[in-house]
Scaffold this active site. Structure first.
Site, PDB file in Angstrom:
ATOM      1  N   GLY A 172       7.282  52.454  18.733  1.00  0.00           N
ATOM      2  CA  GLY A 172       6.740  51.343  17.965  1.00  0.00           C
ATOM      3  C   GLY A 172       7.780  50.490  17.179  1.00  0.00           C
ATOM      4  O   GLY A 172       7.533  49.714  16.303  1.00  0.00           O
ATOM      5  N   THR A 179       9.992  46.814  18.297  1.00  0.00           N
ATOM      6  CA  THR A 179       9.417  45.341  18.757  1.00  0.00           C
ATOM      7  C   THR A 179       8.856  45.656  20.141  1.00  0.00           C
ATOM      8  O   THR A 179       7.936  45.071  20.410  1.00  0.00           O
ATOM      9  CB  THR A 179      10.656  44.317  18.813  1.00  0.00           C
ATOM     10  OG1 THR A 179      11.232  44.561  17.450  1.00  0.00           O
ATOM     11  CG2 THR A 179       9.953  42.847  18.866  1.00  0.00           C
ATOM     12  N   ALA A 180       9.689  46.183  21.005  1.00  0.00           N
ATOM     13  CA  ALA A 180       9.278  46.284  22.413  1.00  0.00           C
ATOM     14  C   ALA A 180       7.731  47.167  22.546  1.00  0.00           C
ATOM     15  O   ALA A 180       7.171  46.549  23.136  1.00  0.00           O
ATOM     16  CB  ALA A 180      10.140  47.147  23.114  1.00  0.00           C
ATOM     17  N   GLU A 205      16.461  39.213  15.096  1.00  0.00           N
ATOM     18  CA  GLU A 205      15.888  38.170  14.362  1.00  0.00           C
ATOM     19  C   GLU A 205      15.486  36.771  14.987  1.00  0.00           C
ATOM     20  O   GLU A 205      14.861  35.753  14.451  1.00  0.00           O
ATOM     21  CB  GLU A 205      16.363  38.002  12.924  1.00  0.00           C
ATOM     22  CG  GLU A 205      16.700  39.331  12.225  1.00  0.00           C
ATOM     23  CD  GLU A 205      17.543  39.164  10.979  1.00  0.00           C
ATOM     24  OE1 GLU A 205      18.535  38.557  11.267  1.00  0.00           O
ATOM     25  OE2 GLU A 205      17.225  39.731   9.925  1.00  0.00           O
ATOM     26  N   ALA A 206      16.636  36.628  16.036  1.00  0.00           N
ATOM     27  CA  ALA A 206      16.463  35.387  16.629  1.00  0.00           C
ATOM     28  C   ALA A 206      15.705  35.420  18.063  1.00  0.00           C
ATOM     29  O   ALA A 206      15.953  36.125  18.722  1.00  0.00           O
ATOM     30  CB  ALA A 206      17.894  34.913  16.780  1.00  0.00           C
ATOM     31  N   LYS A 243      13.771  27.177  15.065  1.00  0.00           N
ATOM     32  CA  LYS A 243      15.130  27.227  15.662  1.00  0.00           C
ATOM     33  C   LYS A 243      15.253  26.201  16.864  1.00  0.00           C
ATOM     34  O   LYS A 243      14.548  26.310  17.790  1.00  0.00           O
ATOM     35  CB  LYS A 243      15.476  28.759  16.258  1.00  0.00           C
ATOM     36  CG  LYS A 243      16.789  28.939  16.831  1.00  0.00           C
ATOM     37  CD  LYS A 243      16.904  30.389  17.381  1.00  0.00           C
ATOM     38  CE  LYS A 243      18.331  30.330  18.301  1.00  0.00           C
ATOM     39  NZ  LYS A 243      18.189  31.736  18.827  1.00  0.00           N
ATOM     40  N   LEU A 253      14.913  48.347  24.596  1.00  0.00           N
ATOM     41  CA  LEU A 253      16.397  48.809  24.459  1.00  0.00           C
ATOM     42  C   LEU A 253      16.345  50.163  25.503  1.00  0.00           C
ATOM     43  O   LEU A 253      17.480  50.532  25.956  1.00  0.00           O
ATOM     44  CB  LEU A 253      16.841  49.269  22.979  1.00  0.00           C
ATOM     45  CG  LEU A 253      16.571  48.064  22.085  1.00  0.00           C
ATOM     46  CD1 LEU A 253      17.093  48.681  20.630  1.00  0.00           C
ATOM     47  CD2 LEU A 253      17.911  47.204  22.433  1.00  0.00           C
ATOM     48  N   ILE A 260      14.345  40.021  23.123  1.00  0.00           N
ATOM     49  CA  ILE A 260      12.894  39.903  22.796  1.00  0.00           C
ATOM     50  C   ILE A 260      12.359  39.121  23.960  1.00  0.00           C
ATOM     51  O   ILE A 260      11.319  39.529  24.540  1.00  0.00           O
ATOM     52  CB  ILE A 260      12.590  39.315  21.551  1.00  0.00           C
ATOM     53  CG1 ILE A 260      12.819  40.240  20.440  1.00  0.00           C
ATOM     54  CG2 ILE A 260      10.892  38.784  21.366  1.00  0.00           C
ATOM     55  CD1 ILE A 260      12.614  39.549  19.087  1.00  0.00           C
TER      56      ILE A 260
END
Ligand SMILES: Cc1cc2nc3c(=O)[nH]c(=O)nc-3n(C[C@H](O)[C@H](O)[C@H](O)COP(=O)(O)OP(=O)(O)OC[C@H]3O[C@@H](n4cnc5c(N)ncnc54)[C@H](O)[C@@H]3O)c2cc1C
Lengths: 506, 517
Positions: B16, B18-19, B53-54, B82, B337, B350
């Site tokens: 659980g 980001t991926a 974060e980016a 960004k 990852l 991401i």
């Protein structure tokens, strides 16, 4: 840049469209201050019928501006006409015809490609013919035509087209253009090619007993491949195991009727006949396999198809489909037929010529001996040639003619690995994998598989995200808009007249 | 015809982070309603990597497909805008360039703008390349406004991404997914059961003894690759020799510098330091190579340059750059990852998660698991990873730095053939080789090549066809228009205020000229 080096001299050898188009494109791109160009009008040793019509296809993106054709001019001044695709008959079954449209077929629903939606409806017993949702097929069928307006965002903007044009006329025009851009035309033939110790072309010995040196030599001598063969004689990769026709005969006749906005490809017992019209003329070519059809049979078939008896100068020529291992070797570039010869059932020769020139224009280096540039040019052209070959060969491999030995043999053709994989992916789930440098887009592949009876075992399950009614309405709406659009188009003949009128009034 | 409509495919997402939550959100939104039964299992005890974060502009398409409201999303993830990444000290100490999400000027007569710029440089009338890129000028002035769809406007020449709190994004997507029926289970997986005949994963067992079965398993378990590696032993291609960084420290601090609409990546002795401004804090981290420095030095280098006191204990991370030999094997698809790792220099993780979800949807299997799905997925995803890898290596390799062993190594290392070829082609002609797969388009390569002092030997001879006068005027107009547009833009912080006040009317996802597909 103008002062530090003396001019680079580029020699183009050949007498025909390949040479003249190359000369015109390069002299458009390169400054007279830095480059000089000569064309050696080395006569072609094969009997090529110069009075021959060919087609272009929708412009690959991005196409270099120097190989774009001025459509309005060609239609007004050079009898060109528009084409929306190819009508094929007798390929899957002697009695069945289908259309290979140049425009996209249908439209996605969310992320799901159109043909998956069609497959879903078929599972419900609803018949769907893909080309019925392609604007160019509908327009061609109705013999109507109009290029989309620049700001059109509707389905009508999906229209894609090419040109039918007499290659002799185009060659003349390109020669004129090149002359106007300072290219020097020399009537001479090349006797021998001298190679220097680094394996580069040093000079050409002409029949006028002149010796010609240059920085770059472009070989447009067609099948003879006079220059590049002198550098290396075993660089032709034959495609005879993939593209079975080994002979052809062509004929161009006058025709009074307005040309169709598509070409015809009619399969017969041992090959196929291509028919393609411009304003006032039609070219018919018979591509066949000599083991299954004699020259006489081939010519008489052609005369039958053309309703013509004036077949005096029609002789059958051998063809050897294939490509160079590398079209750019050292200081020599083979362009046109010296570089690739393709069965035009999918992609035309003229189209590959334009595409090669576009690639060359995009890569042309200041220092001619640039290894990575040469490698990149060869990488891109070879990929495109092979993809075009693969598309062409599927027509043979997937034929559905059960009576003729020729066609039975074609079904045993072994596919190259990449094509085998593409076919497998489609059969598994209707998925089209496109690789780098594809001359034809998804719809062409889908339509070909579909019309040749290849069924996908499965399709994209996301189709189940939509209610059947949603899919039906989506498809209905597309067709309505297209039919409405087509109904508003002028007939092909009127449109040609309109284009000419506008052009002449400018 | 596809059959599983009567019995939904059972999909278990393991992890659980980001991926995991991006996958859950993507599948639950985009898979047909009754097609799949989606569950997700995660362990709070193990936690997530908690960095990242980016982003790159692709994420806007992902959010748009999910139907996410941009203002709401930005508020809840504390996001900033960004326009690109600033690279400091990469090619030489003291250098700075921005890789923008946008193009330089447009082609003239089919000749790319940078070729004309090279000519103008030779003939002495060129400004810095930056002057021809609106997003760079805006970024340098801390300005931001939205791109325009009107192609005659300079505002149509760029795109944008976000800098956000990825933990909050995962929470956001968790809520989103749960509302769409994704069932979440809390618990630690301690065992995996394989089918003895075909080696497929049958089920996983949690610490409390419960067993979760599924048809398709999506391994989002992070570096450990719980299913793809630990259970299926797929193997890993190690790319450390080309990208030697293998560790990182990450630490947030309070914002005490400018609210930049870009991230900064500053090269250090044996790695680089990031600065990513969010609404409520600044994310910082030091990515380094343990072969060329040690942890203490790396930590000091990071902490010493912070703009304010660290908000937490610095977090230490270990990684190995590379890719799973198969990212999809049998009935396990690894995403995130667990599939592979490329360091965050160009914020691509991401994006690669998103790309994998897209390919998974293209090749979504049914219970028969036709191996062709797996083959095609691995083929295209492999190309995506390799091309991002090459792009990253370029940053390290194209350097003149010789002040540390690390940079000597990078400068002298033998790069993959695919990159050597690209560099050679660019040096010979200024051309970037075209490929269908690969997230970074020509303009990105130009930015990094030029930014790191890789110049073509000469410019394109076709550029000479444009008369000098015409070119000089054209270029002056362009840079003026860019300066003018930038000066009319509001400050980044002001645009953010509008977003937070929900004053921005949600706009369509504009095209992304010159950048990501
Ligand atoms: C230093 C660094 C900087 C980065 N910066 C960026 C960036 O700027 N931009 C970017 O896009 N990406 C960045 N990344 C990458 C980004 O962090 C990851 O791609 C992203 O967080 C996705 O991680 P994940 O979900 O795959 O794994 P994780 O976050 O590790 O999640 C793994 C999940 O699996 C669960 N799990 C594991 N084992 C078990 C078990 N046995 N039982 C049950 N559950 C289990 C965990 O509980 C967790 O929920 C960065 C990475 C690093 C290392």
């Amino acid at each position: 840049m103008h002062d530090n080096n003396s001019k680079q001299h580029i020699v183009i050898v050949g007498d025909g469209l390949d040479a003249f188009f190359t000369a015109a494109a390069l002299s458009t791109n390169l400054s007279k201050n830095d480059y000089s160009f000569s064309v050696i009008l080395h006569p072609s040793n094969t009997k090529t019928n110069y009075d021959f019509c060919d087609s272009t296809q929708p412009d690959p993106k991005p196409l270099h501006h120097s190989v774009c054709l001025n459509e309005d001019y060609l239609v007004s001044q050079a009898q060109a006409s528009f084409t929306f695709g190819i009508a094929l008959s007798g390929w899957n079954n002697p009695r069945v015809a289908y259309f290979h449209p140049y425009s996209s077929i249908g439209a996605k629903l969310d992320t799901v490609a159109f043909h998956h939606l069609a497959m879903r409806l078929r599972d419900e017993g609803i018949p769907v013919r893909l080309a019925n949702f392609a604007l160019s097929a509908l327009a061609a069928q109705a013999n109507r035509l109009q290029r989309p307006l620049p700001n059109d965002r509707s389905v009508l903007s999906s229209c894609e087209w090419g040109l039918h044009i007499n290659t002799k006329t185009l060659a003349t025009l390109k020669r004129k253009q090149a002359e106007g851009q300072g290219v020097n035309f020399i009537q001479a033939s090349v006797n021998t090619v001298e190679i220097d110790k680094n394996g580069h072309i040093d000079s050409l010995n002409l029949d006028s007993s002149n010796k010609l040196k240059a920085d770059l030599f472009i070989d447009c001598t067609g099948q003879e491949a006079k220059l590049i063969n002198a550098l290396h004689d075993k660089t032709w990769i034959s495609w005879s195991e993939y593209l079975p026709c080994d002979k052809k005969v062509s004929l161009t006749i006058n025709s009074a009727t307005s040309p169709a906005a598509y070409s015809f490809s009619q399969a017969h017992t041992a090959g196929w006949i291509r028919q393609l019209g411009i304003q006032g003329k039609t070219t018919l070519s018979n591509y066949f396999h000599s083991a299954h059809m004699s020259d006489e049979q081939s010519v008489s078939l052609l005369s039958e198809a053309s309703n013509s008896t004036s077949l005096n100068d029609t002789a059958c020529e051998k063809i050897n489909f294939g490509r160079r291992q590398a079209s750019w070797l050292k200081n020599c570039i083979a362009i046109g037929t010296s570089s690739v010869e393709i069965d035009p059932i999918g992609v035309s020769r003229l189209q590959l010529l334009r595409s090669s020139l576009s690639k060359l224009a995009g890569l042309f280096p200041r220092k001619l001996n640039s290894n990575a540039v040469i490698a990149e040019y060869n990488r891109r052209t070879n990929l495109e040639f092979d993809n075009a070959r693969d598309f062409a060969m599927l027509h043979y491999k997937l034929n559905g003619r059960t009576q003729d030995t020729f066609w039975k043999e074609c079904r045993t053709i072994e596919l190259p690995e990449v094509l085998e994989y593409k076919l497998k992916l489609y059969q598994a789930r209707g998925h089209i994998a496109l690789y780098d440098e594809e001359p034809l887009q998804e719809q062409s592949w889908v339509n070909l598989y579909d019309e040749h009876g290849i069924k996908a075992r499965n399709y994209n399950p996301l189709v189940y995200g939509f209610k059947l009614d949603t899919i039906k309405q989506h498809m209905h709406r597309i067709r309505e808009i297209m039919l409405e659009g087509v109904a508003k188009m002028p007939t092909h003949a009127n449109y040609l007249a309109q284009v000419k009128n506008n052009f002449n009034n400018k | 015809m596809p059959e599983p409509i009567n019995k939904p495919m059972r999909v278990l997402i393991v992890g659980g982070g980001t991926a995991g939550w991006m996958t859950a959100a993507g599948l639950s939104k985009l898979l047909p309603a009754n097609y799949a039964d989606i569950q997700l299992v995660e362990s709070q005890q193990i936690g997530t990597v908690g960095v990242g974060e980016a982003t790159v502009p692709h994420i806007r398409f992902f959010n748009a497909k999910l139907g996410i409201d941009e203002n709401d999303f930005m508020r809840k993830t504390k996001a900033t805008f960004k326009l690109g990444i600033e690279f400091c000290d990469w090619s030489r100490l003291g250098d700075s360039y921005i890789h923008p999400f946008g193009e330089y000027g447009k082609d003239i007569d089919s000749v790319p703008f940078h070729q004309h710029w090279l000519r103008a440089q030779q003939e002495g009338f060129a400004e810095k390349l930056e002057s021809y890129s609106l997003p760079i000028i805006a970024a340098r002035e801390d300005k931001f406004s939205f791109p325009s769809m009107d192609i005659s406007s300079p505002l149509s020449t760029f795109s944008y991404a976000y800098q956000f709190d990825a933990g909050l994004y995962a929470q956001y997507l968790r809520k989103f997914s749960e509302e769409l029926g994704v069932k979440r289970t809390e618990g630690k997986i301690i065992d995996t059961q394989l089918n003895s005949e075909n080696g497929f994963v049958n089920s996983v067992t949690l610490e409390d003894g419960s067993v979760l079965e599924a048809d398709l398993f999506i391994d989002c378990s992070g570096f450990r690759g719980l299913l793809i590696e630990q259970a299926l032993k797929t193997g890993y291609d190690d790319w450390t020799k080309w990208l030697p960084c293998d560790r990182a420290f990450a630490v947030p601090c309070e914002t005490n510098g400018p609210l930049t609409p870009y991230s900064t990546a500053t090269a250090k002795d044996a790695g680089w330091i990031w600065r990513i401004p969010l609404q409520h804090r600044v994310g910082n981290g030091h990515v380094y190579s343990s072969a060329f420095t040690n942890d203490d030095q790396a930590l000091n280098a990071l902490v010493n340059q912070l703009e304010s006191a660290p908000q937490t204990e610095p977090k230490k991370l270990f990684f190995k750059t590379g890719i799973r030999k198969k990212t999809w094997s049998k009935n396990v698809v690894s995403i995130g990852l667990s599939a592979g790792f490329l360091e965050p220099l160009e914020s691509t993780s991401i994006m690669l998660i998103q790309v994998a979800i897209g390919y998974l949807l293209d090749m979504f299997p049914d219970k028969n698991f036709d191996p062709v799905n797996e083959t095609e997925f691995n083929r295209v995803l492999g190309l995506e990873y390799e091309r991002v890898r090459d792009f990253l290596i370029l940053h390290y390799h194209a350097t003149e730095r010789d002040d540390t062993e690390f940079w000597n190594y990078c400068r002298n290392m033998q790069v993959p053939d695919s990159l050597a070829y690209r560099m050679q082609l660019f040096k010979e002609s200024g051309v970037v080789s075209h490929y269908k797969e690969g997230a970074f388009l020509d303009a990105s390569w130009y930015a990094v090549f030029f930014g790191q002092n890789i110049y073509p030997q000469n410019y394109d001879p076709r550029a000479d066809k444009v008369s000098r006068d015409v070119l000089e005027k054209h270029m002056a107009l362009l840079s003026n228009a860019n300066r003018q547009s930038a000066s009319n833009m509001p400050l980044h912080s002001l645009t953010l205020q509008d977003v937070n006040a929900n004053k921005i009317i949600n706009h369509a996802v504009a095209g992304i000229p010159g950048h990501a597909r």
